[in-house]
Scaffold this active site. Structure first.
Site, PDB file in Angstrom:
ATOM      1  N   SER A   1      -2.137 -22.961   2.377  1.00 17.90           N
ATOM      2  CA  SER A   1      -1.706 -22.157   3.519  1.00 17.90           C
ATOM      3  C   SER A   1      -2.544 -22.461   4.698  1.00 17.90           C
ATOM      4  CB  SER A   1      -2.395 -20.645   3.017  1.00 17.90           C
ATOM      5  OG  SER A   1      -3.586 -20.782   2.404  1.00 17.90           O
TER       6      SER A   1
ATOM      7  N   HIS B   1      -1.138 -21.398  -5.828  1.00 17.55           N
ATOM      8  CA  HIS B   1      -1.832 -20.968  -5.080  1.00 17.55           C
ATOM      9  C   HIS B   1      -2.382 -19.605  -4.938  1.00 17.55           C
ATOM     10  CE1 HIS B   1      -4.155 -21.694  -1.233  1.00 17.55           C
ATOM     11  NE2 HIS B   1      -3.066 -21.735  -0.408  1.00 17.55           N
TER      12      HIS B   1
ATOM     13  N   HIS C   1      -8.528 -26.811 -10.244  1.00 19.74           N
ATOM     14  CA  HIS C   1      -8.462 -26.799  -8.834  1.00 19.74           C
ATOM     15  C   HIS C   1      -8.528 -28.350  -8.463  1.00 19.74           C
ATOM     16  CE1 HIS C   1      -9.655 -26.218  -4.580  1.00 19.74           C
ATOM     17  NE2 HIS C   1      -9.436 -24.662  -4.880  1.00 19.74           N
TER      18      HIS C   1
ATOM     19  N   ARG D   1     -16.878 -18.697  -5.338  1.00 19.96           N
ATOM     20  CA  ARG D   1     -16.224 -17.386  -5.053  1.00 19.96           C
ATOM     21  C   ARG D   1     -16.097 -16.711  -6.202  1.00 19.96           C
ATOM     22  NH1 ARG D   1     -11.106 -19.892  -1.990  1.00 19.96           N
ATOM     23  NH2 ARG D   1     -11.170 -21.170  -3.988  1.00 19.96           N
TER      24      ARG D   1
ATOM     25  N   ASP E   1      -9.334 -16.724  -8.136  1.00 24.59           N
ATOM     26  CA  ASP E   1      -8.229 -16.128  -8.566  1.00 24.59           C
ATOM     27  C   ASP E   1      -8.716 -15.327 -10.029  1.00 24.59           C
ATOM     28  OD1 ASP E   1      -7.062 -16.200  -6.264  1.00 24.59           O
ATOM     29  OD2 ASP E   1      -5.975 -18.168  -7.038  1.00 24.59           O
TER      30      ASP E   1
HETATM   31  N1  NMX Z   1      -3.916 -24.825 -17.292  1.00 23.35           N
HETATM   32  C1  NMX Z   1      -3.049 -25.846 -17.821  1.00 23.35           C
HETATM   33  N2  NMX Z   1      -3.203 -27.079 -17.506  1.00 23.35           N
HETATM   34  C2  NMX Z   1      -3.814 -27.343 -16.338  1.00 23.35           C
HETATM   35  C3  NMX Z   1      -4.483 -26.442 -15.475  1.00 23.35           C
HETATM   36  C4  NMX Z   1      -4.714 -25.064 -16.193  1.00 23.35           C
HETATM   37  N3  NMX Z   1      -5.487 -24.285 -15.636  1.00 23.35           N
HETATM   38  N4  NMX Z   1      -5.163 -26.872 -14.489  1.00 23.35           N
HETATM   39  C5  NMX Z   1      -4.434 -28.282 -14.337  1.00 23.35           C
HETATM   40  N5  NMX Z   1      -3.611 -28.685 -15.575  1.00 23.35           N
HETATM   41  C6  NMX Z   1      -2.895 -29.544 -15.845  1.00 23.35           C
HETATM   42  C7  NMX Z   1      -1.933 -29.973 -14.571  1.00 23.35           C
HETATM   43  O1  NMX Z   1      -0.807 -29.176 -14.732  1.00 23.35           O
HETATM   44  C8  NMX Z   1      -1.587 -31.518 -14.769  1.00 23.35           C
HETATM   45  O2  NMX Z   1      -0.748 -31.607 -15.815  1.00 23.35           O
HETATM   46  P1  NMX Z   1       0.401 -32.747 -16.001  1.00 23.35           P
HETATM   47  O3  NMX Z   1      -0.347 -33.995 -15.888  1.00 23.35           O
HETATM   48  O4  NMX Z   1       1.078 -32.402 -17.161  1.00 23.35           O
HETATM   49  O5  NMX Z   1       1.269 -32.380 -14.901  1.00 23.35           O
HETATM   50  C9  NMX Z   1      -2.868 -31.848 -15.420  1.00 23.35           C
HETATM   51  O6  NMX Z   1      -3.869 -30.824 -16.140  1.00 23.35           O
HETATM   52  C10 NMX Z   1      -3.731 -32.539 -14.279  1.00 23.35           C
HETATM   53  O7  NMX Z   1      -3.981 -31.617 -13.318  1.00 23.35           O
HETATM   54  P2  NMX Z   1      -5.384 -31.781 -12.472  1.00 23.35           P
HETATM   55  O8  NMX Z   1      -5.157 -33.000 -11.521  1.00 23.35           O
HETATM   56  O9  NMX Z   1      -6.548 -31.140 -12.926  1.00 23.35           O
HETATM   57  O10 NMX Z   1      -4.803 -30.455 -11.323  1.00 23.35           O
HETATM   58  P3  NMX Z   1      -3.952 -30.668 -10.014  1.00 23.35           P
HETATM   59  O11 NMX Z   1      -4.797 -30.890  -8.670  1.00 23.35           O
HETATM   60  O12 NMX Z   1      -2.893 -31.191 -10.263  1.00 23.35           O
HETATM   61  O13 NMX Z   1      -3.781 -28.758  -9.967  1.00 23.35           O
HETATM   62  C11 NMX Z   1      -4.190 -26.588  -9.817  1.00 23.35           C
HETATM   63  C12 NMX Z   1      -4.730 -28.022  -9.469  1.00 23.35           C
HETATM   64  C13 NMX Z   1      -5.075 -25.610  -9.370  1.00 23.35           C
HETATM   65  C14 NMX Z   1      -2.610 -26.438  -9.186  1.00 23.35           C
HETATM   66  C15 NMX Z   1      -4.123 -26.549 -11.301  1.00 23.35           C
HETATM   67  O14 NMX Z   1      -5.552 -26.471 -11.953  1.00 23.35           O
HETATM   68  C16 NMX Z   1      -3.466 -25.196 -11.824  1.00 23.35           C
HETATM   69  O15 NMX Z   1      -2.236 -25.169 -12.032  1.00 23.35           O
HETATM   70  N6  NMX Z   1      -4.287 -23.924 -12.128  1.00 23.35           N
HETATM   71  C17 NMX Z   1      -3.785 -23.016 -12.612  1.00 23.35           C
HETATM   72  C18 NMX Z   1      -3.091 -22.064 -11.362  1.00 23.35           C
HETATM   73  C19 NMX Z   1      -4.192 -21.608 -10.472  1.00 23.35           C
HETATM   74  O16 NMX Z   1      -5.076 -20.957 -10.792  1.00 23.35           O
HETATM   75  N7  NMX Z   1      -4.092 -21.804  -9.256  1.00 23.35           N
HETATM   76  C20 NMX Z   1      -5.116 -21.185  -8.261  1.00 23.35           C
HETATM   77  C21 NMX Z   1      -5.820 -22.183  -7.245  1.00 23.35           C
HETATM   78  C22 NMX Z   1      -6.578 -21.580  -6.184  1.00 23.35           C
HETATM   79  N8  NMX Z   1      -6.021 -20.841  -5.451  1.00 23.35           N
HETATM   80  O17 NMX Z   1      -6.134 -19.709  -4.951  1.00 23.35           O
HETATM   81  O18 NMX Z   1      -5.106 -21.429  -4.708  1.00 23.35           O
HETATM   82  C1  MLT Z   2      -8.017 -21.982  -1.743  1.00 25.34           C
HETATM   83  O1  MLT Z   2      -8.679 -21.014  -1.434  1.00 25.34           O
HETATM   84  O2  MLT Z   2      -7.147 -22.230  -0.730  1.00 25.34           O
HETATM   85  C2  MLT Z   2      -7.729 -22.403  -3.065  1.00 25.34           C
HETATM   86  O3  MLT Z   2      -8.760 -22.479  -3.633  1.00 25.34           O
HETATM   87  C3  MLT Z   2      -6.904 -23.681  -2.913  1.00 25.34           C
HETATM   88  C4  MLT Z   2      -7.507 -24.931  -2.359  1.00 25.34           C
HETATM   89  O4  MLT Z   2      -8.668 -25.049  -2.031  1.00 25.34           O
HETATM   90  O5  MLT Z   2      -6.783 -26.108  -2.476  1.00 25.34           O
END
Ligand code: NMX
Ligand code: MLT
Length: 441
Positions: free
Chosen positions: A241, A271, A318, A327, A373
């Site tokens: 964002s 996100h 994350h 947070r 979240d």
């Molecule tokens: N559950 C299952 N798998 C996960 C999760 C999770 N919570 N987090 C990461 N992975 C997987 C990810 O999909 C990836 O799989 P693949 O290699 O098969 O594509 C692998 O683990 C490596 O990912 P990372 O490098 O650890 O994480 P990345 O930086 O790519 O993604 C998020 C970060 C936040 C997108 C990821 O952790 C996620 O999808 N979390 C769940 C959604 C979430 O809570 N998002 C909110 C973030 C905060 N916000 O408000 O923005």
């Molecule tokens: C945020 O607050 O924007 C989320 O934790 C995602 C991020 O920092 O990438």
């Protein structure tokens, strides 16, 4: 006494001069290397942006102008009788780099109250959407409808000089922040409360008034909104964002267009939409298990099922953080103080005990810990705000504080159009063979 606008101008002039000197002397200094994996994998770890308002440490979490969340809770002004920080104070800190006095915060509250009028056509634009449109869709449409009020767009069309951009962006940003709670509350009351709208209360602070317009008069809910609006406001510049708002703003799209773009990014499930996904996931788990407070063994089985279905566990992981999000910790503390026996809140805590070792055991997830979240929804449900599709709008109202303060800085510092170089896989293959150049100018 100088106004916040005048103070911003003098503060940002000093920083602009410093940056000019810094670049003159050190502009060609290398700050790192970029690997092929990084350009294919979401640019993790590439330092490519300057964002003044906050800085994220992977282990410690976010600091706003150097202050951690517990420090903000201690040092920022509070509402009368309250213990949580007022988001007006955080905005002051992000914009000016200085902690505010009580008077500074009162001035911002009054300033935003003066700017808070929402024209009727914005409500009409919301009304034009079907009731079942997602609240984030309604929110973005409302921000776009508000764009008719942009002073930046109006002045630019008349031929504004570059040196004046910052001022029009400042005015638009202040107007927008002032108007968002009214717009968000309107969407909420329209969709979920039979269009029974509530007038603003001019005696309340920005977040307290937002809570009031949503229809929640409990003083501890107002405190929750003050905390919520503070902790969600900013997370340095690379999150979707913030980066989107900054990128779109770099085309001199006005703050309304830029924020709407950023909010479309926040509406993605990886996100900001994760806050609705978390509560949906927990409620589905409770329903499937047929218990109000699932134990750790039951949670473990449900998490494994989620993973086996190829889904993510929402609220965990994350892109940058590598520890429990402060947070999350701040919200847990709020829960322990105000609702320690709430079964949904306790479920969030049981999940916190159960999920990290499971994610860790998969070996591929870089951060098994909870993010912001994972906790927010359960606190809202406690007060009766159960309509979880609305949660990302709350996140969005708060995030506007950080990304719009940053947009003011972008224009005050004269940042140019953002345009990184991209490559094709064909070019990458040629370059690996020693043919073709992968670097841009
Ligand atoms: N559950 C299952 N798998 C996960 C999760 C999770 N919570 N987090 C990461 N992975 C997987 C990810 O999909 C990836 O799989 P693949 O290699 O098969 O594509 C692998 O683990 C490596 O990912 P990372 O490098 O650890 O994480 P990345 O930086 O790519 O993604 C998020 C970060 C936040 C997108 C990821 O952790 C996620 O999808 N979390 C769940 C959604 C979430 O809570 N998002 C909110 C973030 C905060 N916000 O408000 O923005
Ligand atoms: C945020 O607050 O924007 C989320 O934790 C995602 C991020 O920092 O990438």
């Amino acid at each position: 006494m100088a106004t916040i606008k005048e103070r911003f101008k003098s503060t940002s002039d000093v920083v602009a001069a410093e940056i000019k000197e810094l670049l003159k002397e050190h502009g060609s200094k290398k700050i790192g290397e970029v690997t092929l994996s990084q350009i294919y994998q979401g640019m993790r770890g590439i330092t490519g942006l300057v964002t003044e308002t906050s800085l994220l440490d992977a282990q410690e979490g976010i600091r706003f102008r150097g202050y951690s969340i517990p420090e903000l809770q201690q040092k920022l002004p509070k509402a009368n009788g309250g213990t949580e920080p007022l988001p007006e104070g955080l905005f002051h800190l992000m914009l000016l780099g200085e902690l505010p006095s009580d008077d500074d915060v009162h001035d911002i509250t009054a300033n935003w109250q003066r700017r808070s009028h929402v024209p009727n056509h914005v409500f009409a634009a919301i009304e034009a959407l079907p009731l079942d449109s997602h609240p984030m869709t309604q929110f973005v449409v409302a921000i776009m409808a508000l764009q008719t009020e942009s002073k930046f767009a109006e002045r630019y069309a008349k031929g504004m000089a570059k040196k004046d951009y910052w001022e029009a962006v400042f005015d638009d940003s202040m107007d927008l922040i002032a108007r968002l709670p009214r717009v968000a509350a309107y969407i909420y009351r329209r969709k979920y409360k039979n269009e029974d709208h509530i007038h603003p209360d001019g005696l309340l602070d920005w977040a307290g008034n937002f809570a009031h317009m949503l229809g929640y008069e409990d003083e501890t809910f107002r405190e929750l909104m003050r905390l919520y609006m503070t902790i969600h406001a900013d997370h340095e510049g690379g999150n979707v964002s913030a980066h989107t708002t900054h990128l779109v703003g770099s085309a001199l799209s006005d703050p309304y267009l830029s924020l709407a773009a950023g909010m479309n990014g926040l509406a993605g499930p990886l996100h900001g939409l994760a806050n609705q996904e978390v509560i949906k996931w927990i409620l589905e788990m409770r329903e499937e298990l047929g218990v109000e407070l699932p134990g750790n063994v039951q949670i473990e089985a449900y998490v494994k099922k989620t993973l086996n279905e190829g889904k993510v566990v929402p609220g965990y992981g994350h892109a940058v953080l590598r520890k429990t999000d402060p947070r999350f910790a701040a919200q847990m503390e709020f829960g322990k103080k105000h609702m320690p026996d709430d079964p949904l809140v306790q479920t969030v805590w049981n999940i916190y005990e159960t999920v990290p070792p499971i994610l860790q055991s998969l070996g591929k997830i870089k951060n098994p810990w909870p993010n912001v979240d994972a906790h927010s929804g359960a606190l809202l449900v406690h007060y009766g705000l159960v309509e979880y599709e609305f949660y990302t709008v709350l996140f969005g109202v708060s995030r506007a504080l950080g990304v719009l303060a940053s947009l003011c800085w972008d224009r005050a510092l004269g940042f140019p159009l953002e345009r990184p170089k991209s490559v094709t896989t064909e070019l990458v293959k040629d370059w690996l063979k020693g043919e073709g150049e992968i670097w841009g100018d």
